[in-house]
Design a protein around this motif. Structure first.
Motif, PDB file in Angstrom:
ATOM      1  N   ALA A 184      -0.942  -0.388 -17.924  1.00  0.00           N
ATOM      2  CA  ALA A 184       0.128  -0.242 -18.913  1.00  0.00           C
ATOM      3  C   ALA A 184       1.310  -1.165 -18.658  1.00  0.00           C
ATOM      4  CB  ALA A 184       0.622   1.212 -18.932  1.00  0.00           C
ATOM      5  N   TYR A 185       1.392  -1.730 -17.443  1.00  0.00           N
ATOM      6  CA  TYR A 185       2.573  -2.531 -17.098  1.00  0.00           C
ATOM      7  C   TYR A 185       2.203  -3.454 -15.933  1.00  0.00           C
ATOM      8  CZ  TYR A 185       7.543  -3.558 -16.312  1.00  0.00           C
ATOM      9  OH  TYR A 185       8.772  -4.175 -16.195  1.00  0.00           O
ATOM     10  N   PRO A 186       1.632  -4.606 -16.220  1.00  0.00           N
ATOM     11  CA  PRO A 186       1.218  -5.520 -15.153  1.00  0.00           C
ATOM     12  C   PRO A 186       2.404  -5.980 -14.298  1.00  0.00           C
ATOM     13  CG  PRO A 186       0.204  -6.123 -17.232  1.00  0.00           C
ATOM     14  CD  PRO A 186       1.244  -5.094 -17.550  1.00  0.00           C
ATOM     15  N   MET A 187       2.102  -6.354 -13.067  1.00  0.00           N
ATOM     16  CA  MET A 187       3.132  -6.910 -12.198  1.00  0.00           C
ATOM     17  C   MET A 187       3.539  -8.292 -12.690  1.00  0.00           C
ATOM     18  SD  MET A 187       2.214  -5.985  -8.253  1.00  0.00           S
ATOM     19  CE  MET A 187       1.556  -4.363  -7.803  1.00  0.00           C
ATOM     20  N   PRO A 188       4.763  -8.714 -12.361  1.00  0.00           N
ATOM     21  CA  PRO A 188       5.195 -10.061 -12.760  1.00  0.00           C
ATOM     22  C   PRO A 188       4.272 -11.124 -12.168  1.00  0.00           C
ATOM     23  CG  PRO A 188       7.066  -8.766 -11.970  1.00  0.00           C
ATOM     24  CD  PRO A 188       5.836  -7.972 -11.664  1.00  0.00           C
ATOM     25  N   THR A 189       3.933 -12.120 -12.951  1.00  0.00           N
ATOM     26  CA  THR A 189       3.072 -13.192 -12.443  1.00  0.00           C
ATOM     27  C   THR A 189       3.798 -14.051 -11.414  1.00  0.00           C
ATOM     28  OG1 THR A 189       3.716 -14.575 -14.319  1.00  0.00           O
ATOM     29  CG2 THR A 189       1.699 -13.265 -14.549  1.00  0.00           C
ATOM     30  N   THR A 190       5.103 -13.878 -11.304  1.00  0.00           N
ATOM     31  CA  THR A 190       5.866 -14.607 -10.285  1.00  0.00           C
ATOM     32  C   THR A 190       5.684 -13.986  -8.901  1.00  0.00           C
ATOM     33  OG1 THR A 190       7.800 -13.254 -10.837  1.00  0.00           O
ATOM     34  CG2 THR A 190       7.616 -15.403 -11.910  1.00  0.00           C
ATOM     35  N   TYR A 191       5.120 -12.780  -8.853  1.00  0.00           N
ATOM     36  CA  TYR A 191       4.865 -12.144  -7.559  1.00  0.00           C
ATOM     37  C   TYR A 191       3.759 -12.904  -6.824  1.00  0.00           C
ATOM     38  CZ  TYR A 191       7.554  -7.753  -7.927  1.00  0.00           C
ATOM     39  OH  TYR A 191       8.536  -6.804  -7.972  1.00  0.00           O
ATOM     40  N   PRO A 192       3.798 -12.903  -5.494  1.00  0.00           N
ATOM     41  CA  PRO A 192       2.695 -13.500  -4.729  1.00  0.00           C
ATOM     42  C   PRO A 192       1.436 -12.644  -4.830  1.00  0.00           C
ATOM     43  CG  PRO A 192       4.207 -12.386  -3.248  1.00  0.00           C
ATOM     44  CD  PRO A 192       4.843 -12.342  -4.622  1.00  0.00           C
ATOM     45  N   ASP A 193       0.345 -13.154  -4.286  1.00  0.00           N
ATOM     46  CA  ASP A 193      -0.907 -12.396  -4.315  1.00  0.00           C
ATOM     47  C   ASP A 193      -0.768 -11.059  -3.602  1.00  0.00           C
ATOM     48  OD1 ASP A 193      -2.349 -14.343  -5.713  1.00  0.00           O
ATOM     49  OD2 ASP A 193      -2.890 -15.402  -3.873  1.00  0.00           O
ATOM     50  N   TYR A 194       0.009 -11.035  -2.513  1.00  0.00           N
ATOM     51  CA  TYR A 194       0.159  -9.819  -1.706  1.00  0.00           C
ATOM     52  C   TYR A 194       1.648  -9.523  -1.522  1.00  0.00           C
ATOM     53  CZ  TYR A 194      -4.808 -10.339  -0.654  1.00  0.00           C
ATOM     54  OH  TYR A 194      -6.170 -10.446  -0.764  1.00  0.00           O
ATOM     55  N   PRO A 195       2.267  -8.852  -2.496  1.00  0.00           N
ATOM     56  CA  PRO A 195       3.712  -8.616  -2.442  1.00  0.00           C
ATOM     57  C   PRO A 195       4.132  -7.727  -1.273  1.00  0.00           C
ATOM     58  CG  PRO A 195       2.865  -8.277  -4.662  1.00  0.00           C
ATOM     59  CD  PRO A 195       1.681  -8.385  -3.757  1.00  0.00           C
ATOM     60  N   SER A 196       5.404  -7.811  -0.928  1.00  0.00           N
ATOM     61  CA  SER A 196       5.998  -6.961   0.105  1.00  0.00           C
ATOM     62  C   SER A 196       6.333  -5.597  -0.470  1.00  0.00           C
ATOM     63  CB  SER A 196       7.284  -7.599   0.632  1.00  0.00           C
ATOM     64  OG  SER A 196       8.301  -7.547  -0.369  1.00  0.00           O
ATOM     65  N   HIS A 197       6.665  -4.661   0.418  1.00  0.00           N
ATOM     66  CA  HIS A 197       7.048  -3.324  -0.060  1.00  0.00           C
ATOM     67  C   HIS A 197       8.304  -3.373  -0.904  1.00  0.00           C
ATOM     68  CE1 HIS A 197      10.242  -2.984   2.976  1.00  0.00           C
ATOM     69  NE2 HIS A 197       9.376  -3.438   3.865  1.00  0.00           N
ATOM     70  N   TRP A 198       9.212  -4.311  -0.635  1.00  0.00           N
ATOM     71  CA  TRP A 198      10.418  -4.430  -1.461  1.00  0.00           C
ATOM     72  C   TRP A 198      10.040  -4.824  -2.893  1.00  0.00           C
ATOM     73  CZ3 TRP A 198      11.494  -6.617   3.637  1.00  0.00           C
ATOM     74  CH2 TRP A 198      12.415  -5.859   4.365  1.00  0.00           C
ATOM     75  N   GLN A 199       9.124  -5.749  -3.028  1.00  0.00           N
ATOM     76  CA  GLN A 199       8.696  -6.164  -4.360  1.00  0.00           C
ATOM     77  C   GLN A 199       7.952  -5.049  -5.086  1.00  0.00           C
ATOM     78  OE1 GLN A 199       6.731  -9.671  -2.728  1.00  0.00           O
ATOM     79  NE2 GLN A 199       7.965 -10.978  -4.056  1.00  0.00           N
ATOM     80  N   ILE A 200       7.140  -4.300  -4.352  1.00  0.00           N
ATOM     81  CA  ILE A 200       6.433  -3.176  -4.975  1.00  0.00           C
ATOM     82  C   ILE A 200       7.419  -2.107  -5.429  1.00  0.00           C
ATOM     83  CG2 ILE A 200       4.745  -1.339  -4.604  1.00  0.00           C
ATOM     84  CD1 ILE A 200       3.552  -4.148  -4.879  1.00  0.00           C
ATOM     85  N   ALA A 201       8.428  -1.814  -4.595  1.00  0.00           N
ATOM     86  CA  ALA A 201       9.447  -0.830  -4.992  1.00  0.00           C
ATOM     87  C   ALA A 201      10.194  -1.304  -6.240  1.00  0.00           C
ATOM     88  CB  ALA A 201      10.418  -0.590  -3.838  1.00  0.00           C
ATOM     89  N   ASP A 202      10.506  -2.594  -6.306  1.00  0.00           N
ATOM     90  CA  ASP A 202      11.167  -3.139  -7.501  1.00  0.00           C
ATOM     91  C   ASP A 202      10.263  -2.996  -8.732  1.00  0.00           C
ATOM     92  OD1 ASP A 202      13.399  -3.851  -6.055  1.00  0.00           O
ATOM     93  OD2 ASP A 202      12.849  -5.969  -5.865  1.00  0.00           O
TER      94      ASP A 202
END
Length: 443
Positions: A70-88
């Motif tokens: 329902a809400y894909p992650m930003p394509t600007t994210y790396p292949d394996y995001p950090s926990h900070w990016q996942i929380a965002d």
């Protein structure tokens, strides 16, 4: 609004997708979260008091495999995001769908009991004003509090561990590597947390031992330049299990060689028969001699750690990466019991004898939990609205039995694998359940 009123317990990765699905389906719900924010384990230093992310944590499934449909992650994210990016990402998900006002933060569910006339009475208390508990009635309860919060220490404790003069810590409580600086460290385990922590310790410690009861197949995050879990939807993953294992063994042999080449014990199980251990760094650190492999701990004698092969080392810090208990302290035992990390659930969601009670995200997939929790939530929404039906309890119990039998045949017998599922097969299983038991065509 349809289907009665629902309660969602937890606003972690499973709870927020359940909230989004119920909202879209027009189902009235309340969601209670112990912390001040969403995200559960993925919110570093979460003030809910039970989350466990360490500072260096990154996801070990790729961005595309973990994101919600329902809400894909930003394509600007790396292949394996950090926990900070996942929380965002979780914050953005909640705000995009306008869910934040639907969540009651800093509120703990303390008890769920079956009501005499059906449904459930749910008692909550504010963590800021614990003297004012509140009980409300719900037709449906969705348990989404996660299963990585109640640490399992070695059972029984190793002989002599009570007299060890150094520090013993469970991985649940590990945050930053200063704990290891200049120390002699022993890490027990061969799962993902054990590998991450051993690698991190090896960069700061005087010496690092990685001890384990059994070997494991260590899968790199990338195979031939692409995230390894992209194989989940490859033709290889659609073949018979025997062929899947052969294909993965071949890929690993070509890409990284044999596990024994790095000093690891030969796994006593085939590839894909245990929850995957994913690490790009472990094999390199082993190859450089920065981590030494030992079998399991046998006993302690003062500051000496004795291993089951008769060898021993002096240690200052021992980290137990020994997993978690599956527990639900708010559920009365007359409602449902979780014995020894096992709970009887039809399709891993529904207790056969408890209509209106559902467990979201209580799976340990070869793959990511989040898309499976989203699929489970859609099925539950269909059940709540009466668009699909459940089979009789006897048939559900038979499915639970067949699941347990398949689990014993497929995976290593351990408490780590009591809720294991194969991502692609389980997703298809939930889709079939929604399709084959429709009461009326979905709108």
């Amino acid at each position: 609004m349809g289907g009665g009123r629902a309660c969602i317990i937890g606003a972690g990765s499973s709870g927020i997708t359940a909230a989004q699905v119920l909202q879209t389906a027009g189902i009235d719900f309340d969601c209670f979260e112990m912390g001040s924010g969403v995200g559960g384990n993925w919110r570093y230093d979460n003030d809910n008091g039970v989350s466990s992310a360490y500072r260096s944590l990154h996801i070990n499934t790729s961005r595309e495999a973990m994101e919600y449909a329902a809400y894909p992650m930003p394509t600007t994210y790396p292949d394996y995001p950090s926990h900070w990016q996942i929380a965002d990402y979780f914050d953005a998900f909640v705000d995009h769908f306008g869910l934040r006002d639907q969540i009651t933060f800093r509120t703990e569910v303390t008890k769920v009991v079956a009501a005499p006339d059906g449904g459930y009475d749910v008692t909550t208390r504010s963590r800021d004003n614990a003297r004012t508990p509140r009980t409300a009635h719900y037709d449906h309860v969705l348990v989404a509090n996660g299963h990585h919060w109640d640490p399992r220490w070695p059972e029984p404790a190793f002989p002599g561990s009570e007299d060890f003069p150094g520090e013993q810590v469970h991985a649940h409580y590990y945050r930053t590597p200063e704990l290891f600086t200049g120390k002699r460290v022993v890490v027990l385990g061969i799962g993902n947390s054990a590998c991450d922590i051993a690698v991190e310790a090896s960069r700061h410690a005087r010496s690092t031992i990685l001890a384990m009861r059994r070997g494991a197949w260590v899968i790199p995050k990338y195979l031939f330049g692409v995230p390894a879990d992209h194989l989940t939807d490859s033709p290889l993953a659609r073949g018979p299990f025997r062929l899947q294992k052969l294909g993965m063994r071949t890929l690993l042999r070509v890409a990284v060689g044999k596990m024994t080449d790095y000093g690891l014990p030969q796994p006593d199980h085939d590839v894909l028969e245990a929850h995957p251990t994913v690490s790009d760094d472990l094999l390199s650190r082993l190859g450089h001699g920065d981590i030494t492999v030992k079998p399991s701990i046998g006993r302690f004698e003062g500051s000496t750690v004795h291993f089951t092969d008769g060898s021993s080392v002096e240690a200052d810090v021992v980290v137990y990466c020994t997993g978690y208990k599956v527990t639900f302290p708010f559920l009365d035992e007359t409602v449902v019991r979780a014995d020894d990390n096992r709970i009887d659930l039809y399709r891993r969601v529904v207790p056969p004898e408890r209509p209106g009670l559902y467990f979201i995200g209580l799976v340990q997939p070869i793959g990511a939990v989040m898309p499976l929790a989203e699929a489970q939530a859609h099925w539950v929404a269909d059940l709540i609205r009466g668009r699909v039906t459940l089979p009789p309890p006897a048939e559900m119990r038979r499915q639970v039995t067949s699941y347990d039998e398949a689990l014993r045949k497929r995976f290593v017998a351990s408490k780590r694998h009591t809720i294991e599922v194969d991502f692609r097969a389980y997703r298809a299983e939930i889709a079939r359940e929604r399709r084959d038991r429709q009461v009326e065509p979905a709108q």
